[in-house]
Write a protein that holds these residues in place. Structure first.
Motif, PDB file in Angstrom:
ATOM      1  N   PRO A 214      -6.801  -7.471  34.231  1.00  0.00           N
ATOM      2  CA  PRO A 214      -6.615  -6.950  32.761  1.00  0.00           C
ATOM      3  C   PRO A 214      -5.544  -6.178  32.555  1.00  0.00           C
ATOM      4  N   GLY A 215      -5.339  -5.805  31.438  1.00  0.00           N
ATOM      5  CA  GLY A 215      -3.955  -5.222  31.118  1.00  0.00           C
ATOM      6  C   GLY A 215      -3.953  -3.794  31.519  1.00  0.00           C
ATOM      7  N   VAL A 216      -2.999  -3.419  32.070  1.00  0.00           N
ATOM      8  CA  VAL A 216      -2.842  -2.039  32.706  1.00  0.00           C
ATOM      9  C   VAL A 216      -2.315  -0.927  31.699  1.00  0.00           C
ATOM     10  N   THR A 217      -3.001   0.115  31.590  1.00  0.00           N
ATOM     11  CA  THR A 217      -2.531   1.042  30.788  1.00  0.00           C
ATOM     12  C   THR A 217      -2.906   2.528  31.132  1.00  0.00           C
ATOM     13  N   THR A 218      -2.372   3.619  30.694  1.00  0.00           N
ATOM     14  CA  THR A 218      -2.708   4.772  31.246  1.00  0.00           C
ATOM     15  C   THR A 218      -4.003   5.362  30.450  1.00  0.00           C
ATOM     16  N   LYS A 219      -4.284   4.786  29.253  1.00  0.00           N
ATOM     17  CA  LYS A 219      -5.342   5.248  28.692  1.00  0.00           C
ATOM     18  C   LYS A 219      -6.110   4.265  27.903  1.00  0.00           C
ATOM     19  N   ILE A 220      -7.578   4.193  27.883  1.00  0.00           N
ATOM     20  CA  ILE A 220      -8.229   3.127  27.235  1.00  0.00           C
ATOM     21  C   ILE A 220      -8.975   3.983  26.091  1.00  0.00           C
ATOM     22  N   ASP A 221      -8.943   3.888  24.958  1.00  0.00           N
ATOM     23  CA  ASP A 221      -9.715   4.704  23.979  1.00  0.00           C
ATOM     24  C   ASP A 221     -10.607   3.636  23.289  1.00  0.00           C
ATOM     25  N   TYR A 222     -11.848   4.050  22.919  1.00  0.00           N
ATOM     26  CA  TYR A 222     -12.935   2.975  22.319  1.00  0.00           C
ATOM     27  C   TYR A 222     -12.454   2.883  20.957  1.00  0.00           C
ATOM     28  N   ASN A 223     -11.674   3.907  20.313  1.00  0.00           N
ATOM     29  CA  ASN A 223     -11.444   3.600  19.071  1.00  0.00           C
ATOM     30  C   ASN A 223     -10.459   2.344  18.972  1.00  0.00           C
ATOM     31  N   GLU A 224      -9.603   1.610  19.827  1.00  0.00           N
ATOM     32  CA  GLU A 224      -8.893   0.779  19.819  1.00  0.00           C
ATOM     33  C   GLU A 224      -9.772  -0.474  19.507  1.00  0.00           C
ATOM     34  N   PHE A 225     -11.224  -0.541  19.759  1.00  0.00           N
ATOM     35  CA  PHE A 225     -11.988  -1.513  19.488  1.00  0.00           C
ATOM     36  C   PHE A 225     -12.689  -1.661  17.976  1.00  0.00           C
ATOM     37  N   ILE A 226     -12.957  -0.205  17.835  1.00  0.00           N
ATOM     38  CA  ILE A 226     -13.318   0.005  16.445  1.00  0.00           C
ATOM     39  C   ILE A 226     -12.443  -0.249  15.426  1.00  0.00           C
ATOM     40  N   GLU A 227     -11.130  -0.286  15.748  1.00  0.00           N
ATOM     41  CA  GLU A 227     -10.101  -0.641  14.573  1.00  0.00           C
ATOM     42  C   GLU A 227     -10.133  -2.149  14.559  1.00  0.00           C
ATOM     43  N   TYR A 228     -10.659  -2.951  15.276  1.00  0.00           N
ATOM     44  CA  TYR A 228     -11.144  -4.369  15.205  1.00  0.00           C
ATOM     45  C   TYR A 228     -12.491  -4.590  14.739  1.00  0.00           C
ATOM     46  N   GLY A 229     -13.103  -3.829  14.317  1.00  0.00           N
ATOM     47  CA  GLY A 229     -14.415  -3.874  13.691  1.00  0.00           C
ATOM     48  C   GLY A 229     -15.541  -3.863  14.503  1.00  0.00           C
ATOM     49  N   PHE A 230     -15.491  -3.372  15.714  1.00  0.00           N
ATOM     50  CA  PHE A 230     -16.615  -3.377  16.659  1.00  0.00           C
ATOM     51  C   PHE A 230     -17.586  -1.952  16.518  1.00  0.00           C
ATOM     52  N   GLU A 231     -18.657  -2.183  16.367  1.00  0.00           N
ATOM     53  CA  GLU A 231     -19.559  -0.679  16.334  1.00  0.00           C
ATOM     54  C   GLU A 231     -19.405  -0.075  17.449  1.00  0.00           C
ATOM     55  N   LYS A 232     -19.638   1.246  17.496  1.00  0.00           N
ATOM     56  CA  LYS A 232     -19.177   2.332  18.069  1.00  0.00           C
ATOM     57  C   LYS A 232     -19.775   2.147  19.583  1.00  0.00           C
ATOM     58  N   GLU A 233     -21.055   1.671  19.479  1.00  0.00           N
ATOM     59  CA  GLU A 233     -21.553   1.227  21.021  1.00  0.00           C
ATOM     60  C   GLU A 233     -20.972   0.228  21.708  1.00  0.00           C
ATOM     61  N   GLU A 234     -20.698  -0.774  21.129  1.00  0.00           N
ATOM     62  CA  GLU A 234     -20.042  -1.915  21.731  1.00  0.00           C
ATOM     63  C   GLU A 234     -18.565  -1.687  21.900  1.00  0.00           C
ATOM     64  N   ALA A 235     -17.975  -0.795  21.150  1.00  0.00           N
ATOM     65  CA  ALA A 235     -16.470  -0.227  21.344  1.00  0.00           C
ATOM     66  C   ALA A 235     -16.484   0.714  22.692  1.00  0.00           C
ATOM     67  N   VAL A 236     -17.488   1.538  23.065  1.00  0.00           N
ATOM     68  CA  VAL A 236     -17.376   2.441  24.106  1.00  0.00           C
ATOM     69  C   VAL A 236     -17.899   1.589  25.342  1.00  0.00           C
ATOM     70  N   ARG A 237     -18.708   0.503  25.247  1.00  0.00           N
ATOM     71  CA  ARG A 237     -19.041  -0.451  26.301  1.00  0.00           C
ATOM     72  C   ARG A 237     -17.615  -1.140  26.644  1.00  0.00           C
ATOM     73  N   ARG A 238     -17.098  -1.672  25.885  1.00  0.00           N
ATOM     74  CA  ARG A 238     -15.828  -2.389  26.106  1.00  0.00           C
ATOM     75  C   ARG A 238     -14.806  -1.496  26.823  1.00  0.00           C
ATOM     76  N   ALA A 239     -14.772  -0.247  26.324  1.00  0.00           N
ATOM     77  CA  ALA A 239     -13.558   0.615  26.884  1.00  0.00           C
ATOM     78  C   ALA A 239     -13.975   0.974  28.070  1.00  0.00           C
ATOM     79  N   ARG A 240     -15.172   1.135  28.633  1.00  0.00           N
ATOM     80  CA  ARG A 240     -15.619   1.516  29.877  1.00  0.00           C
ATOM     81  C   ARG A 240     -15.401   0.089  30.791  1.00  0.00           C
ATOM     82  N   GLU A 241     -15.793  -0.944  30.365  1.00  0.00           N
ATOM     83  CA  GLU A 241     -15.331  -2.036  31.223  1.00  0.00           C
ATOM     84  C   GLU A 241     -13.939  -2.241  31.407  1.00  0.00           C
TER      85      GLU A 241
END
Length: 213
Positions: A89-116
């Protein structure tokens, strides 16, 4: 007597297998969306006809470490290397679920992806500490290589005394600047490629057989 002979043969085979040197493991590391999985897929397809995993413009599409085993490549120099490719996986210092929301994901799915994705980064770092023998560090050559995460990761890899081959990806794009990456990390070999188009990938294979072999 035959039983004893067969038993000795089985023990001999077991010992050969047990003490055989394991295939080296080459990890593809780098920030999100640098093209790690695209390169992993190209390597595996070129030499086995298979693939590693899906790619996407969505950041952190790869959220678990993936491995393909026993890939053998041969360079024009006649050298060969057999290895397991480890796509991380891409290494970064911080993963924000809002990154996924910007691509059209619902908040619950965005939070899950950020956690994973966060768990995937931890897994990738564990592999780096325990199971990696060499690193292809992948950078998008249209981006600034002097980002904190790149300096940190190259420093960690160097502290483990692992060979590092830096790949300046996306050299097919008009604003690509492999020279900027070479100036950022002059202590390591840099190969400029396009993982998507296949530009200069043969040179990468040549470097891999010489550098990791």
């Amino acid at each position: 007597m035959k039983f004893l002979v067969r038993t000795k043969q089985k023990i001999s085979q077991f010992l050969k297998t047990f003490f055989r040197k394991r295939t080296c493991r080459i990890g593809i590391y780098g920030p999100p969306n640098a093209g790690k999985t695209t390169l992993a897929n190209r390597i595996v397809r070129d030499w086995t006809g298979d693939a590693v995993g899906p790619v996407s413009e969505v950041p952190h599409e790869t959220r678990r470490v993936r491995r393909k085993q026993d890939i053998t490549i041969t360079g024009q120099n006649g050298h060969s290397i057999t290895f397991d490719i480890v796509d991380t996986p891409g290494v970064t210092t911080k993963i924000d679920y809002n990154e996924f929301i910007e691509y059209g994901f619902e908040k619950e799915e965005a939070v899950r992806r950020a956690r994973e994705a966060t768990e995937g980064v931890a897994e990738a770092m564990h592999w780096l500490r325990e199971d990696i023998d060499g690193v292809i560090y992948m950078l998008d050559s249209t981006q600034d290589p002097f980002q904190q995460v790149n300096i940190m990761m190259v420093g960690i890899i160097e502290s483990r005394k692992l060979p590092i081959l830096i790949v300046a990806n996306k050299n097919d794009l008009p604003d690509a600047s492999p020279a900027r990456i070479k100036s950022a990390f002059p202590q390591h070999p840099v190969v400029a490629i396009s993982g998507l188009e296949g530009n200069n990938v043969d040179e990468l294979y040549e470097q891999m057989t010489s550098y990791f072999g």
